[in-house]
Scaffold this active site. Structure first.
Site, PDB file in Angstrom:
ATOM      1  CG  HIS A 280      -5.877   1.873  -0.742  1.00 22.91           C
ATOM      2  ND1 HIS A 280      -4.732   2.491  -1.221  1.00 22.91           N
ATOM      3  CD2 HIS A 280      -5.440   0.892   0.104  1.00 22.91           C
ATOM      4  CE1 HIS A 280      -3.673   1.905  -0.695  1.00 22.91           C
ATOM      5  NE2 HIS A 280      -4.069   0.929   0.099  1.00 22.91           N
TER       6      HIS A 280
ATOM      7  CB  CYS B 134      -0.833   0.781   7.734  1.00 21.03           C
ATOM      8  SG  CYS B 134      -2.422   0.614   6.866  1.00 21.03           S
TER       9      CYS B 134
ATOM     10  CB  CYS C   7      -0.930   0.022   1.212  1.00 20.05           C
ATOM     11  SG  CYS C   7      -2.114  -1.333   1.252  1.00 20.05           S
TER      12      CYS C   7
END
Length: 401
Positions: A357, A387, A90
């Site tokens: 996302h 994160c 991510c």
């Protein structure tokens, strides 16, 4: 040597499924249109750019074969512009930005573009495989559980109930809706066009205006089944024996949305700006990355923010705005608690719960969002953090020039 941000641009985020507006647009075209927009906005002589670095979390199929190099050539950039893709789950988009920054600060490059692209409707999440979640020689060593179990574990340990995470999600939707209504993203959004030049999307498609705590309350927890019946709750509680039972509070409504999107950030030296006739918009104060406990895996943002602040010689009170990726509501709630930061300084225009996302691109997207908002509010500093899967975190601090 100092590194500066000269411009940034992003696509709208399209729903990451077959009926999403961006499903017909290949990852190559998403990235190509971003690079074309950066060139046109700045009247950029692309011979001055050394590298295009893009975060891509599933670098297979249409997203493989060093896609950023193909993007640069497809966009008509000079043949001398190289390209590379990077995967830090991510955090990939922010890592690509950090790599571009490092090249500029070290003198290896006078200018580079860092960003990301992810077409989650065309290249499914997890399609690249990997040892981390599947290899029996490794997964048990780190008490591997899916990220949603980690998010629910955070909520259980910190005492965030279903109403807490749903209320956070509702506020993300409200803020994103207001931001679009007030045109706060218009400075940096580029419409995505199809092969005949027609606009297919010019607005984030995932936002659900009018979301309420009551409507979110109707959704079933997303990770209860795999946690309780798939055995992952038991694995997590082996690592955290103080937990008697994991409270499953995260749903599709209070977790980040699956979407398509791309972005790019133009980074360069002061000398580059003078050659290109561009004024720097922000100075890059710090970029940092860390590893964190891999079972719970989502607790990196606070620790990596502390590391970035120390690098910059700053305190948390020196930061005007924070962008914390909303992978799950509990991640941001824990960050605000750990850093003692109020919600009125965090994700002021909403986040990934509302807008989605696009894995490889999000990190660079939130950096651009922070810069635009600093300029809109006439503020100075912003910290962006995410994160990261397998227990990591990365962060960057920027300061307006």
């Amino acid at each position: 040597m100092e590194a500066f941000i000269y411009d940034h641009v992003r696509t709208p985020r399209g729903k990451g499924r077959a009926d999403g507006a961006l499903n017909e647009i290949t990852p190559l075209q998403l990235g190509t249109q971003v690079l074309e927009s950066l060139r046109e906005r700045s009247r950029l002589d692309t011979r001055l750019v050394d590298d295009v670095i893009m975060g891509i979390v599933s670098p297979v199929g249409e997203q493989g074969a060093v896609l950023p190099r193909s993007m640069a050539l497809c966009a008509g950039y000079a043949e001398t512009v190289s390209g590379v893709q990077v995967n830090r789950f991510c955090g990939s988009g922010l890592e690509a930005f950090a790599m571009a920054t490092a090249k500029v600060m070290s003198g290896q490059s006078e200018a580079a573009i860092g960003g990301g692209v992810e077409s989650m409707s065309r290249v499914k999440m997890g399609s690249d495989g990997g040892a981390w979640p599947t290899d029996p020689a490794f997964a048990p060593k780190v008490h591997f559980v899916p990220q949603g179990i980690g998010a629910d574990l955070i909520a259980t340990l910190d005492g965030y109930g279903r109403e807490d995470v749903d209320a956070f999600a509702v506020e993300s939707q409200r803020r994103a809706t207001v931001a679009w209504e007030e045109g706060r993203f218009s400075k940096s959004i580029m419409p995505v066009k199809d092969v005949i030049g027609q606009t297919v999307l010019d607005r984030d498609e995932h936002i659900r205006s009018g979301t309420t705590v009551e409507s979110l309350g109707q959704l079933k927890p997303s990770f209860a089944m795999i946690g309780q019946h798939g055995g992952f709750d038991a694995v997590a509680m082996q690592r955290y024996p103080q937990v008697e039972a994991i409270e499953h509070v995260h749903t599709a409504g209070n977790s980040s949305g699956i979407v398509d999107g791309a972005c790019g950030v133009l980074v360069g030296t002061r000398a580059f700006g003078e050659k290109a006739g561009l004024k720097p918009r922000a100075r890059i104060r710090a970029c940092a990355a860390i590893g964190s406990e891999p079972c719970i895996m989502l607790t990196g943002p606070a620790a990596v923010s502390d590391k970035a602040l120390a690098q910059a010689g700053m305190d948390v009170s020196d930061i005007d705005l924070f962008e914390v990726n909303e992978a799950f509501a509990s991640v941001v709630l824990r960050f605000m608690n750990a850093m003692e930061v109020s919600h009125d300084k965090v994700n002021v225009n909403g986040g990934a719960i509302a807008m989605g996302h696009p894995l490889g691109a999000t990190g660079a997207m939130i950096l651009g969002t922070a810069l635009d908002e600093l300029e809109r509010r006439d503020l100075s500093t912003a910290l962006c953090t995410l994160c990261v899967g397998a227990g990591m975190g990365n962060a960057a601090i920027i300061e307006r020039v």
